[in-house]
Design an enzyme around this catalytic site. Structure first.
Site, mmCIF file in Angstrom:
data_model
loop_
_atom_site.group_PDB
_atom_site.id
_atom_site.type_symbol
_atom_site.label_atom_id
_atom_site.label_comp_id
_atom_site.label_asym_id
_atom_site.label_seq_id
_atom_site.Cartn_x
_atom_site.Cartn_y
_atom_site.Cartn_z
ATOM 1 N N SER A 181 -9.572 1.407 2.951
ATOM 2 C CA SER A 181 -8.739 2.277 2.150
ATOM 3 C C SER A 181 -7.626 1.552 1.381
ATOM 4 O O SER A 181 -6.984 2.169 0.536
ATOM 5 C CB SER A 181 -8.098 3.336 3.057
ATOM 6 O OG SER A 181 -7.206 2.742 3.977
ATOM 7 N N LYS B 57 0.854 -1.194 0.000
ATOM 8 C CA LYS B 57 0.000 0.000 0.000
ATOM 9 C C LYS B 57 0.886 1.239 0.000
ATOM 10 O O LYS B 57 1.926 1.267 0.665
ATOM 11 C CB LYS B 57 -0.888 -0.044 1.256
ATOM 12 C CG LYS B 57 -1.936 1.041 1.352
ATOM 13 C CD LYS B 57 -2.833 0.773 2.566
ATOM 14 C CE LYS B 57 -3.919 1.825 2.730
ATOM 15 N NZ LYS B 57 -4.816 1.517 3.861
ATOM 16 N N SER C 206 -10.009 -1.019 6.919
ATOM 17 C CA SER C 206 -9.318 -0.800 5.639
ATOM 18 C C SER C 206 -8.646 -2.035 5.044
ATOM 19 O O SER C 206 -8.241 -2.013 3.879
ATOM 20 C CB SER C 206 -8.282 0.314 5.781
ATOM 21 O OG SER C 206 -8.925 1.549 5.909
#
Lengths: 64, 475
Positions: free
Chosen positions: B162, B84, B186
């Protein structure tokens, strides 16, 4: 009263439309901000109403 | 040059590792194939923030040297992966998914990146994310510098946030596994929406040094993979104490699910209404089937419910206050207005106005939740519930749109299990369990802190008798 030339009139109208456009783009975030601030206040009140023993310390450790 | 088929791209870590050792292909060939795929298909899902091909190929050549000399360094050796875009990679742009940080470059690696390198995994790309991990709350899936995360099962739907890019990239087999982060949902959300197996570890297990901070007391990093076993293998590589992370638990993780408990001795708590009336109607058959599969494993199922406490209010206050404090310079100097999502801008600004007494009250109620969690896991070893009740929303749909399928007010069931788990620092394993309207749905297992092997054991057995985690979208 002063008579405006075409150029001055055009500039004035343009300034008004820019100002209106700015107000329009700023208006939406302000609504969101007002809503968010209201949320903060409401949450604070609801948390304050929540009963918890005086001896309860905040959670700052997350061990097993 | 070997032919890299879909079977290879969708293989698990164990399967790829066996092929590398057997020299069916070299690490350089495998890495090149995954880099090509990630660069070609990543933009299709708005999943790619930055390709790291050059460094990856350099690392791959070293792995091939090791493999030629039969120096085996563990199961992640030579396995490509993604991270990420909130993890620092020295010398590379790390955007945190947000325009104000579009040119940000760190001169050091996040600890988790170093740990992956130590395990000889090959980091091939940074994966997109919701801007600032969505800390201020956000209204649209488009709240990201790279655009809305598109779901490989249906590109008109969101991949979840996310860790959006991590979810899409693993689901579309652009990487065999990825690292995501979770503060409040997330990892769970993109895993559930994309049909990916994920593990949100115990708070403190994985160092967050070099990761964007959103909430000091709630941030966790974890693996998003093809199977529960892969999650265990990745966690083993990335967990461990780190003096650079004040929240570090200072302990490592050894993946050994076989030594935990006999399945017949494991007590699993659940609430029937979670699988019935609280679930989105089209998802109920999949959830009911998952419950029956778990029952069929021989565990003891026990009806149990979380105590009624203001979980979301507490989590919202903690994340909102800590997030706004972290991003205060961004808010004060006005760069916050460069963010994509107006709700997020407003939420971050408003977070600065939370009273200290409100934050501390939330943290005191949170203590009560931790105590309740401890009590709960005295009665059962794990909790089982749908990871999310519904399916991925359309990317054009407002996430706070009341027309979205939402649970009815009553009964409560265990709908707050994810929030409670995040507040109490508990691990959660997400297991794909079928489809509703063509979109993946998943169930979650939650257990007490540092007990990951127990839920991985159940997860392994679940995936031994089901094929949901093996389903592939048409890429």
């Amino acid at each position: 009263m002063k008579k405006l030339t075409r150029r001055e009139l055009a500039a004035g109208l343009a300034a008004v439309s820019v100002a209106q456009a700015q107000r329009k783009t700023n208006a939406e975030p302000l609504d969101d901000l007002e809503r968010a601030l209201k949320g903060v206040r409401d949450t604070g009140e609801r948390l304050s109403d929540f009963d918890i023993p005086l001896s309860t310390e905040p959670a700052f450790q997350f061990r097993a | 040059m070997p032919e890299f088929t879909e079977d290879i791209f969708f293989a698990t870590i164990g399967e790829l590792s066996a092929k590398l050792r057997a020299r069916e292909f070299s690490c350089v060939e495998l890495t090149r194939a995954f880099c090509d795929r990630l660069e070609k298909l990543g933009p299709r899902y708005n999943a790619l923030a930055l390709s790291l091909r050059e460094d990856a190929m350099r690392q791959a050549r070293k792995v091939d040297d090791d493999l030629r000399r039969k120096r085996f360094r563990g199961p992640l050796q030579g396995i490509p992966c993604g991270a990420k875009d909130l993890l620092a990679v020295a010398g590379s742009v790390t955007t945190w998914g947000a325009r104000p940080f579009a040119a940000q470059v760190f001169d050091y690696n996040a600890t988790v990146v170093n740990r992956l390198q130590r395990a000889r995994a090959i980091l091939i790309g940074k994966l997109s994310m919701v801007e600032l991990a969505g800390g201020g709350g956000y209204r649209y899936a488009s709240a990201s510098l790279q655009g809305p995360g598109l779901n490989p099962w249906d590109r008109t739907r969101w991949s979840g946030g996310s860790s959006s890019g991590s979810g899409s990239a693993v689901a579309a087999a652009l990487v065999p596994f990825a690292i995501g982060s979770e503060t409040w949902g997330s990892i769970v959300t993109p895993c559930a929406y994309c049909g990916v197996t994920g593990l949100r570890p115990t708070y403190g297990y994985v160092s967050r040094y070099g990761a964007m901070a959103l909430s000091w007391t709630m941030d966790k990093l974890g693996p998003m993979c093809r199977s529960a076993e892969d999650c265990g293998l990745v966690l083993q590589a990335i967990a461990g104490g780190d003096s650079n992370d004040p929240g570090s638990a200072g302990r490592g993780f050894y993946y050994a699910p076989q030594y935990v408990k006999k399945l017949s001795d494991i007590r699993v708590g659940y609430a029937p209404e979670d699988f019935e009336e609280l679930a989105y109607p089209a998802a109920r058959p999949a959830f009911a089937k998952a419950l029956e599969v778990v029952r069929g494993l021989g565990v003891q199922l026990k009806e149990i419910r979380l105590p009624e406490l203001p979980y979301s209010m507490v989590a919202g206050t903690v994340v909102g206050t800590e997030g706004s404090a972290i991003f205060e310079p961004l808010i004060r100097d006005g760069r916050v207005d460069q963010l994509e999502d107006r709700k997020q801008i407003a939420g971050l600004k408003a977070g600065l106005e939370v009273k200290a007494s409100s934050y501390l009250k939330a943290m005191r109620v949170r203590r009560r939740m931790q105590d309740e969690a401890r009590r709960l896991f005295g009665e059962v070893d794990a909790m089982l519930a749908p990871s999310l009740f519904g399916i991925a929303s359309k990317i054009t749909q407002a996430l706070d749109d009341p027309s979205q399928p939402r649970p009815k007010p009553k009964p409560r069931g265990n709908r707050d299990l994810n929030t409670m788990g995040n507040l109490a620092g508990l691990p959660e394993l997400i297991l794909p369990c079928g489809f509703a309207e063509g979109m993946p749905v998943a169930v979650s297992l939650v257990t007490r802190p540092f007990n990951e092997n127990l839920i991985l054991q159940i997860g392994n057995q679940f995936q031994n008798v089901t094929e949901f985690h093996r389903q592939r979208p048409k890429v």
